[in-house]
Scaffold this motif. Structure first.
Motif, PDB file in Angstrom:
ATOM      1  N   ASP A  21    -101.469   0.489  33.756  1.00  0.00           N
ATOM      2  CA  ASP A  21    -102.683   1.432  33.398  1.00  0.00           C
ATOM      3  C   ASP A  21    -101.392   3.074  32.799  1.00  0.00           C
ATOM      4  O   ASP A  21    -101.942   2.888  31.560  1.00  0.00           O
ATOM      5  CB  ASP A  21    -102.732   2.039  34.719  1.00  0.00           C
ATOM      6  N   TYR A  22    -100.634   2.898  32.767  1.00  0.00           N
ATOM      7  CA  TYR A  22     -99.481   3.764  32.346  1.00  0.00           C
ATOM      8  C   TYR A  22     -98.098   2.858  31.765  1.00  0.00           C
ATOM      9  O   TYR A  22     -97.573   2.657  32.307  1.00  0.00           O
ATOM     10  CB  TYR A  22     -99.263   5.090  33.187  1.00  0.00           C
ATOM     11  N   PRO A  23     -98.085   4.227  30.397  1.00  0.00           N
ATOM     12  CA  PRO A  23     -96.481   4.255  29.838  1.00  0.00           C
ATOM     13  C   PRO A  23     -95.515   3.405  30.451  1.00  0.00           C
ATOM     14  O   PRO A  23     -94.339   3.898  30.095  1.00  0.00           O
ATOM     15  CB  PRO A  23     -96.843   4.379  28.521  1.00  0.00           C
ATOM     16  N   GLY A  24     -95.307   4.585  31.231  1.00  0.00           N
ATOM     17  CA  GLY A  24     -94.203   4.889  32.332  1.00  0.00           C
ATOM     18  C   GLY A  24     -94.514   6.028  33.207  1.00  0.00           C
ATOM     19  O   GLY A  24     -95.382   6.277  33.647  1.00  0.00           O
ATOM     20  N   ALA A  25     -93.224   6.776  33.526  1.00  0.00           N
ATOM     21  CA  ALA A  25     -93.446   8.115  34.769  1.00  0.00           C
ATOM     22  C   ALA A  25     -93.084   9.331  34.816  1.00  0.00           C
ATOM     23  O   ALA A  25     -92.361   8.867  34.586  1.00  0.00           O
ATOM     24  CB  ALA A  25     -93.926   7.545  35.751  1.00  0.00           C
ATOM     25  N   TYR A  26     -92.998  10.253  34.990  1.00  0.00           N
ATOM     26  CA  TYR A  26     -92.334  11.284  35.082  1.00  0.00           C
ATOM     27  C   TYR A  26     -91.866  11.810  36.863  1.00  0.00           C
ATOM     28  O   TYR A  26     -90.459  11.739  36.317  1.00  0.00           O
ATOM     29  CB  TYR A  26     -93.375  12.758  35.394  1.00  0.00           C
ATOM     30  N   ASP A  80    -107.826   0.571  39.974  1.00  0.00           N
ATOM     31  CA  ASP A  80    -107.331   1.653  39.807  1.00  0.00           C
ATOM     32  C   ASP A  80    -106.210   2.171  40.599  1.00  0.00           C
ATOM     33  O   ASP A  80    -105.676   3.739  40.892  1.00  0.00           O
ATOM     34  CB  ASP A  80    -108.568   2.572  40.284  1.00  0.00           C
ATOM     35  N   PHE A 117     -99.889   2.621  40.548  1.00  0.00           N
ATOM     36  CA  PHE A 117     -99.181   4.041  42.604  1.00  0.00           C
ATOM     37  C   PHE A 117     -98.895   2.977  43.519  1.00  0.00           C
ATOM     38  O   PHE A 117     -97.805   3.372  43.512  1.00  0.00           O
ATOM     39  CB  PHE A 117    -100.829   4.191  42.337  1.00  0.00           C
ATOM     40  N   ARG A 162     -95.284   1.315  42.268  1.00  0.00           N
ATOM     41  CA  ARG A 162     -94.599   2.713  42.317  1.00  0.00           C
ATOM     42  C   ARG A 162     -93.695   3.139  43.529  1.00  0.00           C
ATOM     43  O   ARG A 162     -93.055   3.104  43.456  1.00  0.00           O
ATOM     44  CB  ARG A 162     -94.985   3.886  41.568  1.00  0.00           C
TER      45      ARG A 162
END
Lengths: 563, 168
Positions: free
Chosen positions: B147-152, B117, B121, B124
């Motif tokens: 976990d995530y397809p991208g990031a802001y 989990d 992060f 990144r």
């Protein structure tokens, strides 16, 4: 309002999947309770007295009618037909079941909603003025900036595990309607002498057991630097905020320990490295986001003359005087739908009320609804010619108590009936006060008065900001209530002062009545409760609150003052 | 299962040996081969330890100020950042500063109470290696990287925030 694009949708869909996996691992025993807790909190899921509570994000209090209907359907299908609107403009459900929480998130995602970062030690839902975009005193609309910062704060690579929760607010009007000074980080939109838009920045405010007002850390931050400067603030906090004691971990303690000027200096030093970097905002992006908040297609209308209807219908006239606010466009009005009906928990709305509000939004207000931190709903763009119809229907739906801003328009946290953090119940106290002050003429005579109730020091009911604040405290396992006087929100935000020893639950309504009677007896013409208090000090209020015979005590005080 | 190392996106053997000499110990008694030392020990003995450059990495406690290590960064092929509890997020700032401000290009390793989990992060923030503790499943943890397809936001490995890429 903002509309998600494919990327935004993919991000929240991924979150649903991640949380479903976390929940499955927890239920299968692969993730311990201590490991799961911070993860579920980041999805707004608390374990409460009756089971889990789910806090759903309503970013800066903005909802479409479709979203409101979906929230209503969730209260029907996953809860007990009621939702609670909070002082952070969010919605809480008190009766959800943990295994169903991922399904709720999935249904939320179907209408571009989520519970991301509504709890836990991360950047929380961003709040703002419920009258944004329609208020006459607005310098600039705060919502595009709140949305831009929402995106920046969502799944931030560095700030997922801060020392403690971190709350941000924006205000775009001359009057602060977002309680900026009670926030960890707050932005007031301003223009400089050259007419350029930017922010005055405040940090280190907060309620809780150490109530502190935010300090100004920058006079003017030009808008392109919103993200880089925020990153500097939160980085200084992430690195140097205390982690040894949960009660000392908020940024307010760091700002207080360093002093506002030194904290600001450290932020500037950090920001010097980030300023003008790739996260500097572009005019293109600001224009893209701002376009979603463009004014709706207003009709060209004249202001209505409602005086005849008012004479025929005093109840409607009362509602107009309390719950209807001026709009910047001729022929339109802003309407507050109150969630403060007698016998209901303040801020609670039933499934049917939520559906009714959605229908009103579609028929009367371009399909949009806002939530207020005072736990009411707002229809921001209602044609004045529809006010009478809306009032009649809202009355049937139980959403038209003409009490906005009056004593019974209380801010109240869920308290000990639901919340496992609470020391004391707050809803029964609110109900007892509502019952005692059920006479509308009396309420109108008292006039504007903020009465706020929190069930514990966490201050979700903003008791520090109440003209009269009531705080539940635990004394040897019993529920007692401490009273503060003189708090206020707005540009002159201040926190109330404790009047003395706390009271038993049964005494509270009587004490509130005595305080009010004292105010009514001593006020000068046109004076608010806080103005009378400021003129006379706490003493006459304290004397009557603790007196055996309140009427005589007030009279005695009057004599003293006259002498 | 012992601790397992995820490096550059897959499981690898860990050649580094962790050594925790007392602060006043002599540097001459250290074992041969690549060793990971507390940063405080490195700072106290850096003049003698320099002779072994290339085989010494340092480990940073959450309270360690990364600024103190800046003059030595090019001497250190490995920096490990400790996470005694995954909820202590100071190491994320440490990692970003190392990568983005001080241009550290060696291995940056997250060590401690980390797992599936956190990995998205951590990566990144600039970590390229993760030492997964015995209590966690490293193969499962690997899945967290996706976990995530991208990031802001802009971050390590993504120089531009999403809003600057949105317009192509």
């Amino acid at each position: 309002m903002y509309h998600y694009d494919d990327f935004d949708r993919k991000m929240i869909a991924a979150r649903v999947k991640v949380f479903r996996n976390q929940t499955e691992r927890f239920l299968a025993g692969k993730l311990g309770e201590d490991e799961f807790r911070p993860l579920r909190l980041k999805n707004g899921l608390y374990i409460q007295r009756h089971g889990p509570m789910l806090r759903i994000a309503i970013p800066y209090g903005q909802l479409s009618s479709q979203q409101m209907r979906t929230l209503a359907s969730i209260t029907r299908d996953f809860d007990r037909g009621v939702g609670h609107f909070t002082t952070r403009q969010n919605l809480q459900l008190n009766w959800v079941k943990l295994p169903e929480a991922p399904d709720i998130l999935e249904r939320l995602a179907s209408v571009d909603m989520h519970a991301i970062q509504t709890s836990g030690n991360c950047i929380r839902n961003i709040t703002t003025d419920p009258f944004a975009g329609v208020a006459a005193d607005e310098i600039a609309d705060p919502r595009p900036w709140a949305e831009i910062l929402r995106q920046w704060s969502t799944f931030h690579p560095e700030f997922e595990y801060l020392p403690r929760k971190f709350k941000v607010a924006f205000n775009g009007a001359r009057e602060d309607r977002a309680v900026l000074h009670a926030y960890d980080l707050a932005f007031q939109l301003v223009t400089n002498e050259a007419g350029e838009l930017g922010f005055t920045v405040y940090a280190g405010g907060g309620l809780g057991r150490t109530p502190l007002l935010a300090q100004k850390i920058r006079d003017f931050l030009p808008w392109p630097h919103l993200l880089t400067y925020s990153e500097a603030v939160v980085r200084v906090y992430n690195r140097y905020g205390r982690r040894d004691n949960v009660w000392k971990a908020r940024i307010k303690i760091l700002v207080k320990a360093l002093g506002g000027a030194e904290f600001a200096r450290q932020v500037e030093e950090e920001w010097a490295h980030l300023k003008d970097g790739p996260q500097t905002l572009t005019a293109e992006e600001v224009a893209r986001v701002s376009a979603y908040f463009a004014p709706p297609p207003y009709e060209r209308l004249e202001n209505e003359d409602l005086s005849a209807v008012k004479v025929d219908n005093p109840a409607f006239a009362r509602w107009l005087s309390r719950n209807v606010k001026p709009h910047r466009v001729a022929g339109y009005a802003v309407v507050v739908l109150t969630l403060k009906q007698a016998g209901c928990a303040p801020g609670d709305a039933t499934t049917e009320q939520m559906e009714a509000a959605a229908q009103f939004a579609d028929r009367f207000s371009f399909g949009e609804i806002r939530t207020m931190h005072e736990q009411n709903l707002v229809l921001a763009d209602v044609p004045q010619r529809e006010l009478f119809s809306l009032w009649q229907e809202a009355r049937r739906a139980g959403l038209a108590n003409a009490t906005h801003g009056l004593l019974t328009d209380m801010i109240v946290c869920p308290g000990g009936d639901f919340c496992s953090l609470a020391n004391a119940k707050s809803i029964p106290i609110a109900k007892a006060i509502q019952e005692r002050f059920d006479e509308l003429d009396y309420l109108f005579d008292i006039g504007d008065l903020a009465l706020n109730i929190s069930g514990c020091m966490n201050s979700c009911g903003h008791h520090h900001l109440g003209n009269i604040g009531i705080l539940g405290v635990d004394k040897h396992g019993e529920e007692w209530y401490q009273i503060t006087l003189g708090g206020t929100q707005g540009n002159a935000t201040r926190y109330g002062e404790v009047i003395g020893r706390s009271f038993a639950a049964a005494e509270v309504p009587e004490v509130v009545e005595r305080l009010i009677a004292t105010y009514l007896a001593l006020r000068h013409e046109g004076e608010t409760f806080n103005e009378t208090l400021a003129r006379l000090g706490l003493e006459p209020f304290r004397a009557t609150a603790y007196a055996k015979d309140p009427v005589n005590a007030a009279a005695a005080d009057q004599e003293l003052i006259d002498a | 299962m012992p601790e397992q190392l995820i490096r550059h996106g897959h499981l690898e053997a860990d050649p580094w040996q962790r050594v925790d000499p007392a602060a006043d110990a002599a540097s001459s008694t250290l074992p041969d081969g690549p060793i990971l030392l507390p940063a405080s020990f490195w700072l106290a003995h850096r003049d003698t330890l320099r002779q072994r450059v290339g085989t010494i990495g340092v480990s940073l406690a959450p309270t360690f100020r990364v600024e103190d290590l800046v003059p030595d960064l090019r001497l250190l092929p490995l920096i490990a950042v400790e996470f005694p509890k995954f909820t202590d997020g100071r190491g994320y700032s440490t990692a970003r500063l190392l990568r983005e401000r001080y241009n550290y290009s060696g291995e940056l390793r997250a060590v401690g109470d980390i797992g599936r989990d956190q990995l998205f992060f951590l990566r990144r923030a600039g970590f390229d290696a993760f030492l997964i503790p015995e209590s966690r499943d490293a193969n499962d943890a690997l899945l967290g990287l996706a976990d995530y397809p991208g990031a802001y936001q802009a971050a390590v490995g993504q120089r531009l925030p999403h809003f600057r890429r949105r317009f192509g």
